[in-house]
Design a protein around this motif. Structure first.
Motif, PDB file in Angstrom:
ATOM      1  N   TRP A   1     -43.232  29.688 -46.599  1.00  0.00           N
ATOM      2  CA  TRP A   1     -42.800  29.405 -45.502  1.00  0.00           C
ATOM      3  C   TRP A   1     -42.860  27.889 -44.729  1.00  0.00           C
ATOM      4  O   TRP A   1     -41.656  27.023 -44.065  1.00  0.00           O
ATOM      5  N   PHE A   2     -44.046  27.755 -45.496  1.00  0.00           N
ATOM      6  CA  PHE A   2     -44.203  25.830 -45.211  1.00  0.00           C
ATOM      7  C   PHE A   2     -43.240  24.818 -45.629  1.00  0.00           C
ATOM      8  O   PHE A   2     -42.521  23.613 -44.789  1.00  0.00           O
ATOM      9  N   PHE A   3     -43.320  25.010 -46.955  1.00  0.00           N
ATOM     10  CA  PHE A   3     -42.499  24.992 -47.804  1.00  0.00           C
ATOM     11  C   PHE A   3     -40.786  24.931 -47.971  1.00  0.00           C
ATOM     12  O   PHE A   3     -39.951  24.197 -48.353  1.00  0.00           O
ATOM     13  N   LEU A   4     -39.992  25.623 -47.873  1.00  0.00           N
ATOM     14  CA  LEU A   4     -38.814  26.687 -47.736  1.00  0.00           C
ATOM     15  C   LEU A   4     -38.022  26.808 -46.144  1.00  0.00           C
ATOM     16  O   LEU A   4     -37.137  26.708 -46.173  1.00  0.00           O
ATOM     17  N   GLU A   5     -38.838  26.410 -45.058  1.00  0.00           N
ATOM     18  CA  GLU A   5     -37.820  26.181 -44.417  1.00  0.00           C
ATOM     19  C   GLU A   5     -37.047  25.702 -44.026  1.00  0.00           C
ATOM     20  O   GLU A   5     -38.068  24.251 -44.111  1.00  0.00           O
ATOM     21  N   LYS A   6     -35.799  25.006 -43.145  1.00  0.00           N
ATOM     22  CA  LYS A   6     -35.015  23.977 -43.731  1.00  0.00           C
ATOM     23  C   LYS A   6     -35.215  23.530 -41.934  1.00  0.00           C
ATOM     24  O   LYS A   6     -35.731  24.821 -41.366  1.00  0.00           O
TER      25      LYS A   6
ATOM     26  N   LEU B   1     -52.102  32.114 -47.758  1.00  0.00           N
ATOM     27  CA  LEU B   1     -52.079  32.502 -48.942  1.00  0.00           C
ATOM     28  C   LEU B   1     -50.204  32.675 -48.773  1.00  0.00           C
ATOM     29  O   LEU B   1     -48.940  32.276 -48.953  1.00  0.00           O
ATOM     30  N   CYS B   2     -49.663  33.717 -47.592  1.00  0.00           N
ATOM     31  CA  CYS B   2     -48.736  34.133 -46.960  1.00  0.00           C
ATOM     32  C   CYS B   2     -47.776  33.035 -46.173  1.00  0.00           C
ATOM     33  O   CYS B   2     -46.213  32.717 -46.875  1.00  0.00           O
TER      34      CYS B   2
ATOM     35  N   ASN C   1     -49.202  36.455 -40.953  1.00  0.00           N
ATOM     36  CA  ASN C   1     -49.913  36.656 -39.821  1.00  0.00           C
ATOM     37  C   ASN C   1     -49.645  38.045 -38.969  1.00  0.00           C
ATOM     38  O   ASN C   1     -48.474  38.058 -38.212  1.00  0.00           O
ATOM     39  N   ASN C   2     -50.326  38.844 -39.533  1.00  0.00           N
ATOM     40  CA  ASN C   2     -50.308  39.976 -39.159  1.00  0.00           C
ATOM     41  C   ASN C   2     -51.709  40.270 -37.995  1.00  0.00           C
ATOM     42  O   ASN C   2     -51.478  41.750 -36.714  1.00  0.00           O
ATOM     43  N   GLY C   3     -52.096  39.496 -37.628  1.00  0.00           N
ATOM     44  CA  GLY C   3     -53.207  40.051 -36.229  1.00  0.00           C
ATOM     45  C   GLY C   3     -54.144  40.354 -36.155  1.00  0.00           C
ATOM     46  O   GLY C   3     -55.438  40.952 -35.862  1.00  0.00           O
ATOM     47  N   LEU C   4     -54.650  41.085 -38.128  1.00  0.00           N
ATOM     48  CA  LEU C   4     -55.686  41.101 -38.031  1.00  0.00           C
ATOM     49  C   LEU C   4     -56.956  40.834 -37.895  1.00  0.00           C
ATOM     50  O   LEU C   4     -58.151  41.268 -37.759  1.00  0.00           O
ATOM     51  N   SER C   5     -56.986  39.327 -38.280  1.00  0.00           N
ATOM     52  CA  SER C   5     -58.255  38.733 -37.809  1.00  0.00           C
ATOM     53  C   SER C   5     -58.406  37.635 -36.641  1.00  0.00           C
ATOM     54  O   SER C   5     -59.102  38.128 -35.769  1.00  0.00           O
ATOM     55  N   GLY C   6     -57.194  37.481 -35.695  1.00  0.00           N
ATOM     56  CA  GLY C   6     -57.645  37.226 -34.687  1.00  0.00           C
ATOM     57  C   GLY C   6     -57.250  38.110 -33.265  1.00  0.00           C
ATOM     58  O   GLY C   6     -57.526  38.160 -32.211  1.00  0.00           O
ATOM     59  N   PHE C   7     -57.074  39.276 -33.719  1.00  0.00           N
ATOM     60  CA  PHE C   7     -55.869  40.034 -33.496  1.00  0.00           C
ATOM     61  C   PHE C   7     -56.743  41.534 -32.991  1.00  0.00           C
ATOM     62  O   PHE C   7     -57.104  42.683 -31.676  1.00  0.00           O
ATOM     63  N   ASN C   8     -57.169  41.995 -34.016  1.00  0.00           N
ATOM     64  CA  ASN C   8     -58.282  43.254 -34.127  1.00  0.00           C
ATOM     65  C   ASN C   8     -59.493  43.408 -34.497  1.00  0.00           C
ATOM     66  O   ASN C   8     -60.618  43.219 -33.998  1.00  0.00           O
ATOM     67  N   PHE C   9     -59.789  42.489 -36.374  1.00  0.00           N
ATOM     68  CA  PHE C   9     -61.424  42.034 -35.927  1.00  0.00           C
ATOM     69  C   PHE C   9     -61.624  40.864 -35.062  1.00  0.00           C
ATOM     70  O   PHE C   9     -63.231  41.479 -35.045  1.00  0.00           O
ATOM     71  N   GLY C  10     -61.351  40.119 -35.060  1.00  0.00           N
ATOM     72  CA  GLY C  10     -61.848  38.906 -34.631  1.00  0.00           C
ATOM     73  C   GLY C  10     -62.481  39.828 -33.014  1.00  0.00           C
ATOM     74  O   GLY C  10     -63.582  39.741 -32.231  1.00  0.00           O
ATOM     75  N   PRO C  11     -61.785  40.768 -32.082  1.00  0.00           N
ATOM     76  CA  PRO C  11     -61.837  40.809 -31.014  1.00  0.00           C
ATOM     77  C   PRO C  11     -63.236  42.096 -31.450  1.00  0.00           C
ATOM     78  O   PRO C  11     -63.645  42.296 -30.557  1.00  0.00           O
TER      79      PRO C  11
END
Length: 531
Positions: free
Chosen positions: A283-288, A278-279, A54-64
């Protein structure tokens, strides 16, 4: 605030259970509770790794960038009859949009404002859900999957004639990115409170061997550490991703033609989405799934967000320090979000929408971001500097303001863009980390997610006001893309006054009093009983 105070509060059977507080089944066995919810290194690293995706490359950088690129290719030279001549960077570029002919940069800002307005509505509806039951992970998962789907959808939008579809993907991408980031970020105060050393400190408070203020300071440092390490890990991972992207661009020969360059944007966005998924999976499986609050009587999941946001606004009026920071966050959020968007539109034009140039610029920005965040953390840790003191402010608006009446300076040359990326990484990115941590410093712990959502709503509200105003300024000034910096500079100066007025120690006391009132059903009774 005192963790002991949270656990010793008593009320009737209808009292809402604070997030991260002892559940009824474990009321008599705090050691068992602490063992069950203690933050492990594996869970913490899953949290960090999620941010790499969730680094912003798709929605915040390259998308715009792709959106603006499509607008530029679909637009026409305003000095010629409509659609008679393609756009040229030195003569401007316009398109009919929402009832009038607008500069493409104005269209980007206007669409950006619409996106943030929709984000505010979404957060009003679902923002409070994160505080109830075990909904928190589900909200993050939903918006993450939506963001990944939007990233892959860009593969079908590579022709300038489809720029209207680009409007939809741009808006959806920003909403999904910002909402997933909001609910992921809001998880870190709970992670910090459940760290072994913080739990041990909490036990010392229970035993009377440590003061609540010493414990609060330790917990504050723990929150700052998680926030800063997550940014540093994200920076390191993002550099690797960007390096791979450079290889992808070379492989598909992005600089061979305009069509290849446009296709390359969509490929990079889709690749970013795949990496994000992938990243995110660990977190989906290990977050308590830590216990949340009980849903107030007389409310449902469809109404609780609006009611609790109203309550949060009302209580912010009582939590004076929280309210002061809320005002600062509103104003400075507007300045930073709009400034970054304005500079981004100028940057795209200056480098002629080159995917390779933009990727290399991002590498510079991310490297300096990692260095900046690490240096800020080292300084804070060594000198025990408070979160408030670590908040830094930028002078980017002054830089752009100079370019209002000259073409020699003000984000109008490639060398300025390279310098901006370095400055942004070193000095501005740490501000994002500390501003999020500061929210947890001035918010009551049981409603931490609600207040994070409230601040996000405030941030999104200011973020759509700024682009709307900036778009109008550009249009009114005869398509002068540098004119919004005058508005942003004045707003940035005004915002600093409110931060200086915030007293964190007073805020802790106010939050403790708020928690006591809430435990006795005083603070939220009105919302629970209202129709």
């Amino acid at each position: 605030m005192s963790a002991k105070g949270l656990e010793n509060d008593e009320g009737d059977v209808d009292v809402k259970q604070p997030q991260d507080s002892v559940s009824p089944a474990l009321e008599d066995d705090k050691s068992s509770y602490r063992a069950q919810w203690t933050t492990t290194r594996v869970e913490l690293w899953a949290f960090y790794v999620y941010y790499i995706g969730n680094n912003g490359l798709s929605g915040f950088n390259f998308g715009p960038s792709q959106f603006q690129n499509l607008l530029f290719l679909a637009g026409y030279d305003p000095s010629q009859p409509p659609f008679a001549s393609p756009c040229r960077s030195n003569t401007g570029c316009v398109l009919p949009f929402m009832g009038r002919v607008r500069d493409v940069n104005s269209i980007v800002l206007l669409t950006n404002g619409i996106s943030f307005a929709l984000q505010a509505i979404v957060l009003l509806l679902v923002g409070a859900w994160a505080d109830y039951g075990r909904w928190r992970p589900n909200i993050t998962i939903f918006f993450t999957i939506l963001a990944v789907a939007v990233s892959f959808a860009w593969l079908g939008v590579q022709d300038p004639s489809k720029w209207q579809a680009g409007v939809v993907l741009y808006i959806l991408g920003l909403i999904a990115y910002q909402c997933s980031l909001t609910f992921w970020t809001a998880a870190f105060p709970g992670l910090a409170r459940d760290l072994p050393e913080v739990r041990a400190s909490e036990a010392q408070v229970d035993d009377g061997t440590k003061s609540t203020h010493e414990h609060a300071d330790l917990e504050s440092i723990a929150r700052n550490r998680i926030s800063n390490v997550s940014f540093a890990v994200c920076s390191a991972g993002e550099i690797i991703i960007l390096a791979i992207m450079v290889g992808i661009l070379k492989g598909i020969k992005s600089d061979a033609s305009t069509e290849s360059n446009t296709r390359a944007f969509s490929v990079l966005i889709a690749f970013s989405g795949g990496v994000w998924l992938l990243c995110a999976l660990p977190w989906f499986f290990l977050e308590k799934r830590r216990p949340g609050l009980a849903l107030p009587s007389g409310t449902s999941l469809l109404t609780v967000g609006f009611k609790q946001t109203y309550v949060a606004f009302r209580e912010c009026m009582r939590l004076k320090q929280t309210f002061l920071y809320l005002i600062f966050y509103f104003l400075m959020g507007d300045v930073l979000n709009t400034t970054v968007t304005v500079i981004g539109t100028l940057q795209n034009s200056v480098v002629a929408y080159s995917t390779l140039q933009l990727t290399l610029l991002l590498i510079v920005g991310i490297v300096t971001q990692g260095v900046g965040i690490y240096l800020f953390w080292i300084v804070q840790k060594k000198f025990k500097i408070s979160t408030k003191a670590m908040l830094c402010f930028n002078i980017l608006t002054i830089w752009g303001l100079i370019g209002v009446h000259t073409d020699k300076f003000g984000f109008k040359h490639v060398w300025e863009i390279w310098l901006y990326q370095a400055y942004y990484g070193l000095m501005v990115c740490p501000w994002y980390a500390y501003s999020q941590t500061m929210i947890s410093e001035v918010s009551p712990l049981p409603q931490m997610f609600l207040f994070f959502a409230l601040f996000s709503v405030i941030g999104k509200t200011s973020a759509f006001i700024g682009p709307f105003v900036s778009s109008a300024i550009i249009t009114a000034s005869g398509n002068n893309d540098s004119m919004p910096f005058a508005f942003l500079f004045g707003l940035g100066v005004a915002s600093t006054v409110f931060l200086l007025l915030v007293d964190v120690k007073k805020s802790r006391k106010e939050c403790e009093e708020f928690i006591l009132a809430e435990a006795k059903r005083e603070a939220f009774a009105e919302a629970a009983s209202s129709p």
